[in-house]
Motif scaffolding. Structure first.
Motif, mmCIF file in Angstrom:
data_model
loop_
_atom_site.group_PDB
_atom_site.id
_atom_site.type_symbol
_atom_site.label_atom_id
_atom_site.label_comp_id
_atom_site.label_asym_id
_atom_site.label_seq_id
_atom_site.Cartn_x
_atom_site.Cartn_y
_atom_site.Cartn_z
ATOM 1 N N THR A 276 0.977 -13.978 6.145
ATOM 2 C CA THR A 276 0.900 -14.670 4.859
ATOM 3 C C THR A 276 -0.528 -14.711 4.333
ATOM 4 O O THR A 276 -0.744 -14.681 3.117
ATOM 5 C CB THR A 276 1.450 -16.102 4.979
ATOM 6 N N ARG A 277 -1.496 -14.808 5.223
ATOM 7 C CA ARG A 277 -2.894 -14.763 4.755
ATOM 8 C C ARG A 277 -3.195 -13.427 4.101
ATOM 9 O O ARG A 277 -3.903 -13.362 3.081
ATOM 10 C CB ARG A 277 -3.860 -15.033 5.921
ATOM 11 N N TRP A 278 -2.656 -12.325 4.670
ATOM 12 C CA TRP A 278 -2.883 -11.015 4.054
ATOM 13 C C TRP A 278 -2.198 -10.914 2.697
ATOM 14 O O TRP A 278 -2.782 -10.391 1.738
ATOM 15 C CB TRP A 278 -2.363 -9.901 4.965
ATOM 16 N N THR A 279 -0.976 -11.415 2.589
ATOM 17 C CA THR A 279 -0.273 -11.343 1.299
ATOM 18 C C THR A 279 -1.000 -12.121 0.214
ATOM 19 O O THR A 279 -0.955 -11.748 -0.961
ATOM 20 C CB THR A 279 1.175 -11.878 1.425
ATOM 21 N N LYS A 280 -1.670 -13.207 0.594
ATOM 22 C CA LYS A 280 -2.408 -13.988 -0.397
ATOM 23 C C LYS A 280 -3.756 -13.359 -0.740
ATOM 24 O O LYS A 280 -4.248 -13.514 -1.860
ATOM 25 C CB LYS A 280 -2.585 -15.423 0.101
ATOM 26 N N ARG A 281 -4.331 -12.645 0.204
ATOM 27 C CA ARG A 281 -5.592 -11.948 -0.089
ATOM 28 C C ARG A 281 -5.366 -10.696 -0.904
ATOM 29 O O ARG A 281 -6.216 -10.301 -1.713
ATOM 30 C CB ARG A 281 -6.313 -11.583 1.224
ATOM 31 N N GLN A 282 -4.230 -10.041 -0.699
ATOM 32 C CA GLN A 282 -3.932 -8.762 -1.368
ATOM 33 C C GLN A 282 -2.603 -8.868 -2.131
ATOM 34 O O GLN A 282 -1.637 -8.161 -1.817
ATOM 35 C CB GLN A 282 -3.855 -7.635 -0.330
ATOM 36 N N PRO A 283 -2.503 -9.732 -3.131
ATOM 37 C CA PRO A 283 -1.206 -9.940 -3.794
ATOM 38 C C PRO A 283 -0.703 -8.711 -4.547
ATOM 39 O O PRO A 283 0.508 -8.492 -4.627
ATOM 40 C CB PRO A 283 -1.492 -11.105 -4.761
ATOM 41 N N ILE A 284 -1.617 -7.911 -5.094
ATOM 42 C CA ILE A 284 -1.183 -6.733 -5.856
ATOM 43 C C ILE A 284 -0.612 -5.677 -4.916
ATOM 44 O O ILE A 284 0.459 -5.098 -5.193
ATOM 45 C CB ILE A 284 -2.352 -6.154 -6.678
ATOM 46 N N TRP A 285 -1.275 -5.444 -3.804
ATOM 47 C CA TRP A 285 -0.758 -4.468 -2.849
ATOM 48 C C TRP A 285 0.556 -4.948 -2.233
ATOM 49 O O TRP A 285 1.466 -4.155 -1.986
ATOM 50 C CB TRP A 285 -1.784 -4.202 -1.750
ATOM 51 N N PHE A 286 0.632 -6.240 -1.961
ATOM 52 C CA PHE A 286 1.881 -6.778 -1.414
ATOM 53 C C PHE A 286 3.018 -6.616 -2.413
ATOM 54 O O PHE A 286 4.137 -6.234 -2.044
ATOM 55 C CB PHE A 286 1.689 -8.251 -1.055
ATOM 56 N N ALA A 287 2.757 -6.905 -3.688
ATOM 57 C CA ALA A 287 3.788 -6.727 -4.716
ATOM 58 C C ALA A 287 4.203 -5.265 -4.828
ATOM 59 O O ALA A 287 5.381 -4.955 -5.029
ATOM 60 C CB ALA A 287 3.276 -7.230 -6.060
ATOM 61 N N THR A 288 3.233 -4.364 -4.704
ATOM 62 C CA THR A 288 3.561 -2.932 -4.745
ATOM 63 C C THR A 288 4.491 -2.555 -3.603
ATOM 64 O O THR A 288 5.463 -1.799 -3.795
ATOM 65 C CB THR A 288 2.273 -2.098 -4.674
ATOM 66 N N ALA A 289 4.205 -3.081 -2.405
ATOM 67 C CA ALA A 289 5.071 -2.798 -1.253
ATOM 68 C C ALA A 289 6.474 -3.361 -1.480
ATOM 69 O O ALA A 289 7.483 -2.696 -1.182
ATOM 70 C CB ALA A 289 4.460 -3.386 0.013
ATOM 71 N N CYS A 290 6.543 -4.582 -2.016
ATOM 72 C CA CYS A 290 7.859 -5.172 -2.311
ATOM 73 C C CYS A 290 8.609 -4.338 -3.344
ATOM 74 O O CYS A 290 9.817 -4.106 -3.220
ATOM 75 C CB CYS A 290 7.690 -6.592 -2.818
ATOM 76 N N GLY A 291 7.889 -3.875 -4.375
ATOM 77 C CA GLY A 291 8.508 -3.012 -5.371
ATOM 78 C C GLY A 291 8.998 -1.708 -4.770
ATOM 79 O O GLY A 291 10.042 -1.177 -5.185
ATOM 80 N N GLY A 292 8.257 -1.193 -3.793
ATOM 81 C CA GLY A 292 8.704 0.034 -3.115
ATOM 82 C C GLY A 292 10.017 -0.182 -2.375
ATOM 83 O O GLY A 292 10.900 0.687 -2.387
ATOM 84 N N ILE A 293 10.165 -1.349 -1.739
ATOM 85 C CA ILE A 293 11.415 -1.663 -1.040
ATOM 86 C C ILE A 293 12.569 -1.754 -2.031
ATOM 87 O O ILE A 293 13.651 -1.183 -1.818
ATOM 88 C CB ILE A 293 11.271 -2.980 -0.258
ATOM 89 N N VAL A 294 12.344 -2.482 -3.139
ATOM 90 C CA VAL A 294 13.393 -2.629 -4.144
ATOM 91 C C VAL A 294 13.758 -1.281 -4.747
ATOM 92 O O VAL A 294 14.945 -0.959 -4.927
ATOM 93 C CB VAL A 294 12.944 -3.612 -5.248
ATOM 94 N N GLY A 295 12.745 -0.456 -5.058
ATOM 95 C CA GLY A 295 13.001 0.860 -5.631
ATOM 96 C C GLY A 295 13.754 1.767 -4.677
ATOM 97 O O GLY A 295 14.696 2.464 -5.078
ATOM 98 N N ALA A 296 13.359 1.764 -3.402
ATOM 99 C CA ALA A 296 14.020 2.626 -2.419
ATOM 100 C C ALA A 296 15.477 2.213 -2.228
ATOM 101 O O ALA A 296 16.380 3.070 -2.167
ATOM 102 C CB ALA A 296 13.271 2.572 -1.089
ATOM 103 N N LEU A 297 15.735 0.911 -2.138
ATOM 104 C CA LEU A 297 17.115 0.448 -1.989
ATOM 105 C C LEU A 297 17.945 0.791 -3.221
ATOM 106 O O LEU A 297 19.105 1.205 -3.102
ATOM 107 C CB LEU A 297 17.131 -1.063 -1.759
ATOM 108 N N GLY A 298 17.355 0.599 -4.393
ATOM 109 C CA GLY A 298 18.095 0.891 -5.622
ATOM 110 C C GLY A 298 18.444 2.363 -5.746
ATOM 111 O O GLY A 298 19.576 2.715 -6.117
ATOM 112 N N VAL A 299 17.492 3.223 -5.440
ATOM 113 C CA VAL A 299 17.744 4.660 -5.528
ATOM 114 C C VAL A 299 18.766 5.088 -4.482
ATOM 115 O O VAL A 299 19.653 5.913 -4.750
ATOM 116 C CB VAL A 299 16.424 5.437 -5.362
ATOM 117 N N ALA A 300 18.663 4.526 -3.275
ATOM 118 C CA ALA A 300 19.572 4.924 -2.197
ATOM 119 C C ALA A 300 21.001 4.435 -2.436
ATOM 120 O O ALA A 300 21.963 5.137 -2.098
ATOM 121 C CB ALA A 300 19.058 4.391 -0.862
#
Length: 449
Positions: A276-300
């Protein structure tokens, strides 16, 4: 003694002075009259705002559906980029618009006057509405109901400010509950949501003005949108023998999975460990990773985008769906909820619950499919939000399945009890601590999170 007769019944004479006193107490310039007018105009505006927002969200979902059909692989790139952009915009311009919107309304009750200038200000909710629509355009697993609650509370606060009347916490409850009623076309669910979740106390006094706000907003929305049932006229029912098996299963599974969702969201929002400390320090990168999960699931899968309303409605109607839908939608909704972008979890949670009900029906093939799916929705929704009465009434009003009321109540209360074992704190109230305002002039008050 005077021979002047008293008025019949001993009533006092109506004098000019008494008329002036009555006008001061209840006339157009009185606080009482302006308070009632503020509730009335706020409720009408909430009904209109909820309708406009609902239609805009539906239009955005259709646009994304067409885009994903024409360019099936593109969301692998565009969805992560959109998540990153939305989190940057939210943090930069409207940080109080992140997440569902319901925690902000709960937190604002501590100081309604300050809350309407920050947590539920018009600037915040306008940004919330626009960014939520963009999230829907990007395929995020978000709903519009939570944002509608925040928007509705802001509208009610604005009507009171314009008419210069005192603002109480109950008014924000009324606005938020009216938003629920208008969003789902479920006035009873809005009332229970006010008592059970926003006020968080059964002894909370709900005045006639609060009830009036809920009813008026629902009537305005219904008059514009038409007399519709959210999931259609299902009218599901279940034999007693089947219910004795299905209810405990739906309650336990829904409580476990719903409690797990809440615990994961709260851990990432309020935890202090290394992740959680990393997600708060790097919120943009964390959001990008979350978006990648959502995108991959949606496409699959092609099914986990957006609210999941279409899939849920099909399963309620008895259409067979893939058994992996529930788990896949769970992950997509979790990734969206923790990413930090604006958007609600009401509708996606109902879709996850429908997926769990679909899984249960595979275990109980002899039971009515519609009834099992609805019980799965009730169990999971009650497990997530820990508001069992609201869960039952929402599903009852959105499917017109009144013959299933007793099994739904039993499922909801079992799920609520099991969820407490998995996650002790209620989701929205735990998240509201991240928006908490210090008490005015309180010694030692800590700054808001």
């Amino acid at each position: 003694m005077s021979d002047t007769p008293l008025p019949r019944g001993g009533a006092r004479r109506w004098t000019p002075a008494r008329y002036r006193a009555l006008l001061r107490a209840q006339g157009p310039r009185s606080v009482r009259f302006r308070t009632r007018l503020a509730i009335l105009t706020g409720a009408v505006a909430i009904g209109l705002a909820a309708t406009i927002f609902a239609r805009a969200a539906d239009a955005a979902a259709e646009v994304f559906g067409g885009y994903a059909a024409r360019h099936p692989w593109a969301p692998l790139v565009t969805t992560p980029l959109l998540f990153a952009g939305l989190v940057w915009l939210t943090r930069r311009y409207v940080p109080l618009a992140r997440g569902s919107g319901i925690p902000q309304v709960i937190a604002a009750q501590a100081d309604p006057e300050r809350g309407t200038r920050s947590l539920v200000s018009m600037r915040t909710v306008i940004g919330k509405a626009l960014l939520t629509l963009v999230a829907v355009l990007g395929g995020a697993s978000v709903g519009r109901e939570g944002p509608t609650v925040q928007i509705a509370a802001a509208v009610m606060g604005l009507s009171h400010r314009l008419l210069r009347v005192p603002l109480r916490g109950a008014v924000l409850i009324a606005g938020g509950a009216a938003g629920v009623a208008a969003a789902f076309n479920t006035p009873l669910a809005g009332l229970l949501f006010a008592i059970e979740e926003l006020a968080s106390a059964y002894e909370q006094k709900v005045t006639l003005l609060v009830i009036a706000a809920i009813v008026i907003a629902g009537m305005v929305a219904q008059s514009v949108q038409g007399d519709y049932v959210y999931f259609g006229l299902i009218g599901a029912h279940m034999p007693l023998v089947s219910a004795l098996v299905a209810v405990p299963l739906a309650g336990v599974i829904g409580g476990i999975v719903g409690g797990l969702f809440s615990r994961l969201v709260l851990t990432l929002a309020t935890g202090t460990h290394r992740v959680t400390r990393w997600t708060k320090r790097q919120p943009i990168w964390f959001a990008t990773a979350c978006g990648g999960i959502v995108g991959a699931l949606g496409v699959a899968t092609g099914m986990t985008w957006g609210t999941g309303y279409g899939a849920a409605r099909a399963m309620i109607a008895g259409v067979d769906a893939p058994l992996w839908f529930g788990p896949a939608k769970f992950v997509a909704t979790l990734a969206t909820a923790v990413a930090g972008l604006p958007g609600g979890i009401f509708a996606p949670s109902l879709a996850v619950g429908a997926g769990l009900g679909n899984l249960l029906h595979a275990l109980l093939p002899g039971s009515p499919a519609s009834a099992i799916v609805i019980l799965g929705m009730v169990g999971y929704f009650a497990g997530v939000v820990r508001a069992p009465l609201t869960a039952v009434i929402i599903l009852s009003e959105t499917t017109v399945s009144r013959g299933l009321m007793l099994p739904m109540f039993a499922t909801a209360f079992i799920a609520d009890g099991i969820s407490q074992l998995v996650c002790r704190e209620k989701l929205y109230h735990g998240l509201s601590r991240t928006f908490a305002m210090p008490a005015r002039d309180a010694p030692g008050a800590s700054p808001p999170a």
